[in-house]
Design an enzyme around this catalytic site. Structure first.
Site, mmCIF file in Angstrom:
data_model
loop_
_atom_site.group_PDB
_atom_site.id
_atom_site.type_symbol
_atom_site.label_atom_id
_atom_site.label_comp_id
_atom_site.label_asym_id
_atom_site.label_seq_id
_atom_site.Cartn_x
_atom_site.Cartn_y
_atom_site.Cartn_z
ATOM 1 N N ASP A 142 51.896 81.137 46.806
ATOM 2 C CA ASP A 142 50.923 80.400 47.633
ATOM 3 C C ASP A 142 49.656 81.252 47.728
ATOM 4 O O ASP A 142 49.637 82.418 47.312
ATOM 5 C CB ASP A 142 51.498 80.129 49.037
ATOM 6 N N SER A 143 48.614 80.672 48.314
ATOM 7 C CA SER A 143 47.390 81.447 48.545
ATOM 8 C C SER A 143 47.602 82.449 49.679
ATOM 9 O O SER A 143 46.942 83.480 49.738
ATOM 10 C CB SER A 143 46.261 80.494 48.936
ATOM 11 N N CYS A 179 52.555 75.534 47.386
ATOM 12 C CA CYS A 179 51.172 75.268 47.795
ATOM 13 C C CYS A 179 50.794 73.902 47.250
ATOM 14 O O CYS A 179 50.847 73.694 46.029
ATOM 15 C CB CYS A 179 50.262 76.347 47.213
ATOM 16 N N CYS A 237 49.959 70.477 53.414
ATOM 17 C CA CYS A 237 49.563 71.853 53.114
ATOM 18 C C CYS A 237 50.707 72.684 53.655
ATOM 19 O O CYS A 237 51.157 72.453 54.793
ATOM 20 C CB CYS A 237 48.265 72.207 53.827
HETATM 21 N N1 DGL Z 1 49.009 76.529 51.522
HETATM 22 C C1 DGL Z 1 48.095 75.844 50.689
HETATM 23 C C2 DGL Z 1 48.444 74.398 50.479
HETATM 24 O O1 DGL Z 1 49.589 74.026 50.587
HETATM 25 C C3 DGL Z 1 46.623 76.131 50.697
HETATM 26 C C4 DGL Z 1 45.948 76.783 51.856
HETATM 27 C C5 DGL Z 1 44.588 77.331 51.453
HETATM 28 O O2 DGL Z 1 44.568 78.399 50.834
HETATM 29 O O3 DGL Z 1 43.550 76.676 51.730
HETATM 30 O O4 DGL Z 1 47.622 73.592 50.163
#
Ligand code: DGL
Length: 261
Positions: free
Chosen positions: A11-12, A75, A189
């Site tokens: 993930d980020s 993510c 998210c």
């Molecule tokens: N957790 C990520 C997602 O499911 C992204 C969050 C981000 O870095 O903006 O979209």
């Protein structure tokens, strides 16, 4: 494949931990490598081109280093934009995370669903496709929130979420025309299920939340059926940039080792 080959979650930031949690319940012996692209965080405000270039390259390096039995892109933003490219680039099975619009449509009585994701996710054609396939008789309202991503990161680092800030973001759905009828919110998210207890206290009675985590955990069980696991697993947390903030966060999380990519 050795028993020690991990499942690699990507993930980020910390959002993917909402996918790790239900996986740990079903597969407590699975060794886990959790990779957070702290150098690229946040993804939700980036362009499609940036994410499409970044994610397959990073996963290529992570797979080379950790030799996972399975990759989970935990993510929604990265999955809705880059899943096909990642699958094409890697010779290991890859599970993605997509907005849980199908289960939401099955749950909704009012036929009005809210999709809460990042700005990058909610504008994807992938979301149009899921809506057309599984929720064509529903009104699907979308809202992209960068603030909720930051609030979730802060929560896991120890800061209690501010209810007023959460309420402003939820209003992004409920204040839209027809929004008062929303009875299911898709947490599209992976950061957002981490805020579900706080958000649940702010939405009208009867509104339910759904996310992809439990379904992904079941998919992982299915894909690893018949595989063996080590007697003891050491989980690893990997950051693409390991600075002070990441070290602080790491002490709040439950991993045996912390590494930089
Ligand atoms: N957790 C990520 C997602 O499911 C992204 C969050 C981000 O870095 O903006 O979209």
């Amino acid at each position: 494949m050795t028993d020690n080959a991990p499942i690699l979650f990507f993930d980020s930031g910390v959002g993917g931990l909402s996918v790790v949690a239900p996986t740990r319940v079903l597969l407590p012996q699975a060794p886990i490598v959790y990779a957070a692209d702290s150098a690229g965080f946040p993804y939700g405000t980036r362009s499609e081109a940036e994410i499409a270039a970044r994610v397959p390259a990073l996963l290529g390096r992570l797979v080379e280093r950790y030799r996972p039995r399975l990759v989970v892109i935990a993510c929604n933003t990265a999955s809705t934009i880059a899943l096909a490219a990642v699958r094409a680039a890697l010779d290991v099975a890859v599970v993605g995370t997509v907005p849980a619009i199908k289960p939401a449509a099955a749950m909704s009585r009012s036929r009005v669903i809210g999709v809460l994701g990042t700005a990058a996710t909610v504008r994807q054609p992938y979301v149009d496709d899921l809506t057309a396939r599984f929720a064509s008789d529903c009104t699907v309202l979308r809202y992209g929130s960068a603030a909720l991503v930051e609030i979730a990161e802060a929560k896991l680092a120890g800061a209690a979420p501010d209810p007023a800030a959460l309420a402003r973001e939820l209003d992004g759905l409920f204040a839209q025309p027809g929004g008062a009828k929303i009875d299911v919110i898709v947490n599209a998210c992976t950061h957002f299920p981490l805020l579900e207890p706080e958000m649940a206290a702010l939405v009208p009675a009867g509104v339910r939340f759904v996310d992809g985590g439990p379904g992904i955990a079941r998919r992982i069980v299915h894909l690893t059926d018949g595989q063996t696991w080590p007697a003891r697993a050491e989980d690893v947390l990997v950051f693409t940039r390991l600075g002070e903030a990441e070290r602080r966060l790491a002490t709040a999380l439950d991993f045996a080792r912390v590494e930089a990519l």
